[in-house]
Design a protein around this motif. Structure first.
Motif, mmCIF file in Angstrom:
data_model
loop_
_atom_site.group_PDB
_atom_site.id
_atom_site.type_symbol
_atom_site.label_atom_id
_atom_site.label_comp_id
_atom_site.label_asym_id
_atom_site.label_seq_id
_atom_site.Cartn_x
_atom_site.Cartn_y
_atom_site.Cartn_z
ATOM 1 N N VAL A 181 0.819 -1.212 0.000
ATOM 2 C CA VAL A 181 0.000 0.000 0.000
ATOM 3 C C VAL A 181 0.857 1.268 0.000
ATOM 4 N N ASP A 182 0.343 2.299 -0.645
ATOM 5 C CA ASP A 182 0.971 3.632 -0.606
ATOM 6 C C ASP A 182 0.483 4.328 0.659
ATOM 7 N N SER A 183 1.332 4.382 1.687
ATOM 8 C CA SER A 183 0.901 4.931 2.974
ATOM 9 C C SER A 183 0.770 6.446 2.962
ATOM 10 N N SER A 184 1.169 7.091 1.850
ATOM 11 C CA SER A 184 1.006 8.542 1.742
ATOM 12 C C SER A 184 -0.283 8.911 1.017
ATOM 13 N N SER A 188 -5.147 4.883 -1.609
ATOM 14 C CA SER A 188 -4.540 3.564 -1.522
ATOM 15 C C SER A 188 -4.890 2.865 -0.210
ATOM 16 N N LYS A 189 -4.811 3.586 0.894
ATOM 17 C CA LYS A 189 -5.097 2.994 2.208
ATOM 18 C C LYS A 189 -6.555 2.539 2.322
ATOM 19 N N ALA A 190 -7.477 3.332 1.783
ATOM 20 C CA ALA A 190 -8.897 2.975 1.847
ATOM 21 C C ALA A 190 -9.178 1.704 1.038
ATOM 22 N N LEU A 191 -8.593 1.620 -0.146
ATOM 23 C CA LEU A 191 -8.793 0.435 -0.981
ATOM 24 C C LEU A 191 -8.206 -0.811 -0.323
ATOM 25 N N ALA A 192 -7.031 -0.669 0.262
ATOM 26 C CA ALA A 192 -6.391 -1.803 0.925
ATOM 27 C C ALA A 192 -7.258 -2.332 2.065
ATOM 28 N N GLN A 193 -7.852 -1.407 2.793
ATOM 29 C CA GLN A 193 -8.704 -1.787 3.927
ATOM 30 C C GLN A 193 -9.927 -2.576 3.467
ATOM 31 N N VAL A 194 -10.558 -2.102 2.390
ATOM 32 C CA VAL A 194 -11.746 -2.785 1.867
ATOM 33 C C VAL A 194 -11.375 -4.151 1.299
ATOM 34 N N PHE A 195 -10.276 -4.202 0.548
ATOM 35 C CA PHE A 195 -9.827 -5.483 -0.020
ATOM 36 C C PHE A 195 -9.591 -6.499 1.088
ATOM 37 N N GLU A 196 -8.874 -6.108 2.125
ATOM 38 C CA GLU A 196 -8.584 -7.019 3.233
ATOM 39 C C GLU A 196 -9.872 -7.497 3.903
ATOM 40 N N GLN A 197 -10.789 -6.578 4.111
ATOM 41 C CA GLN A 197 -12.058 -6.916 4.768
ATOM 42 C C GLN A 197 -12.809 -7.999 4.002
ATOM 43 N N ALA A 211 4.408 -1.284 3.017
ATOM 44 C CA ALA A 211 4.017 0.070 2.605
ATOM 45 C C ALA A 211 5.164 0.781 1.895
ATOM 46 N N PHE A 212 4.790 1.718 1.034
ATOM 47 C CA PHE A 212 5.764 2.581 0.362
ATOM 48 C C PHE A 212 5.217 4.005 0.355
ATOM 49 N N LEU A 213 6.000 4.937 -0.160
ATOM 50 C CA LEU A 213 5.585 6.332 -0.265
ATOM 51 C C LEU A 213 5.634 6.778 -1.714
ATOM 52 N N GLN A 214 4.781 7.716 -2.079
ATOM 53 C CA GLN A 214 4.836 8.284 -3.423
ATOM 54 C C GLN A 214 6.230 8.838 -3.688
#
Length: 388
Positions: A181-184, A188-197, A211-214
């Protein structure tokens, strides 16, 4: 004789007054000959590819309607302001379009962060804002409250995150997944959360989260950790600039499992940077496919290619659809008053656009389909369509 002169002077004065009155009316007509719509887009900066594509789509829609006689007997004047891919500049662009250019509505920005920075300004001035591609749920609803002047053309992140989780579980039969996920990026964070759920809800297991940064360039350390967990798929919900480098480096490390992503992947630069071979066995959610058999899609692709000399990406088609939605709203409102345009946008129902037939729900989000794209030999191929 004097009476005659007085009468003559009086007649002259009356004529001048009448002429001035007529002149005023003529000037008013000249001023109202066009309908000023603002475009707040990322014409330069980190996500300029998105902003330029979306702006091109809007411009094409307005050019076509103008050539057909315009809207309410007037031509649309599309005024673009560059937000430089920065939230603060997006707010400034909104202020300029409203205060200086006197627009009655705004289309854009493209990136959710820039949209979120623009909405408070537009709302304060009671100017409707329609983003073609801002997928963050907070664009239209925050803390349970619908934003009166904010609308979107695209589906929202929870929808595409769910679709990709289901695709991983049901189509690819994956039982384990890694998330990078792009932590910045809130996107990206919202999509990762939904995918995991939804992936875990389907019985799957997340075996790694990195995680990485832009603007990062070297991703091999995190990818090595991911590879060590032996995931069956890797989900990378981010933008093409970093994604292309991540996939290229992952393949160099021998990580050959399916790579999954989101609409932020959609750019010709994805292939240009990653290379066609590296993109084999990759999939991402998107808003449309140029290979869709719908004749409206073929017509749009042909018109866009003729106008700009390149194939349209999803940002271009959503920009075009946004233009169609704004045209439809102004026509149904039978007015260029911002409040009436806002009300008409909220009431869109069964409107045929390139990406399908859409209706606006109570949250100012469109009810519409999504597609999953598979990359084959460096080209986007239509895998499946998912209805809401």
């Amino acid at each position: 004789m004097r009476n005659w002169k007085v009468a003559a002077v009086a007649a002259t004065v009356l004529a001048m007054v009448f002429a001035a009155g007529c002149g005023g009316k003529t000037e008013t007509k000249t001023e109202s000959k066009d309908i000023k719509i603002g475009g707040n887009f990322e014409m330069t900066g980190g996500v300029a590819q998105y902003g330029q594509s979306a702006a091109n789509g809007v411009k094409l829609a307005f050019k076509e309607v103008n050539a057909a006689g315009g809207v309410l007997g007037k031509q649309i004047n599309f005024v673009i302001a560059d937000n430089k891919s920065e939230p603060a500049e997006a707010a400034n662009a909104t202020t300029k379009l409203i205060s200086q250019d006197k627009v009655v509505a705004i289309v854009g920005p493209a990136a959710s962060g820039n949209v979120l920075a623009s909405i408070p300004v537009a709302s304060e001035h009671k100017i409707p804002l329609l983003t073609p591609t801002g997928t963050n749920p907070k664009v239209t609803v925050e803390n349970g409250k619908v934003k009166d002047y904010a609308f979107r053309v695209c589906f929202i992140d929870p929808f595409q995150g769910t679709i990709m989780a289901n695709f991983a579980s049901n189509d690819l039969k994956a039982k384990t997944a890694a998330i990078y996920v792009d932590s910045s990026s809130d996107y990206s964070k919202a999509l990762a959360q939904v995918f995991e759920q939804y992936f875990t809800k389907n019985g799957g297991k997340i075996v790694a989260k990195e995680a990485f940064l832009q603007k990062d360039q070297d991703f091999k350390s995190a990818l090595t950790k991911i590879k060590a967990t032996n995931p069956e798929v890797v989900y990378i919900p981010a933008y093409y600039e970093e994604v292309s480098k991540i996939i290229k480096q992952a393949r160099e490390l021998g990580l050959s499992v399916p790579m999954l992503g989101s609409d932020g992947w959609d750019s010709p630069k994805l292939v240009e940077i990653a290379g066609a071979a590296a993109l084999t066995n990759t999939f991402f959610t998107n808003h449309y496919s140029s290979q869709d058999k719908d004749p409206r899609v073929a017509k749009f692709v042909e018109s866009y290619k003729k106008e700009y000399g390149q194939e349209p990406d999803a940002f271009a088609v959503l920009g075009y659809d946004g233009g169609l939605m704004m045209i439809d709203a102004i026509k149904r409102a039978n007015s260029t008053e911002p409040v009436k345009i806002k009300e008409a946008l909220a009431q869109i129902k069964n409107l045929q656009v390139v990406t399908g037939i859409l209706s606006m729900d109570a949250n100012h989000d469109p009810i519409k389909s999504a597609v999953i794209i598979e990359m084959k030999e460096g080209k986007q191929t239509f895998r499946t369509k998912v209805n809401p």
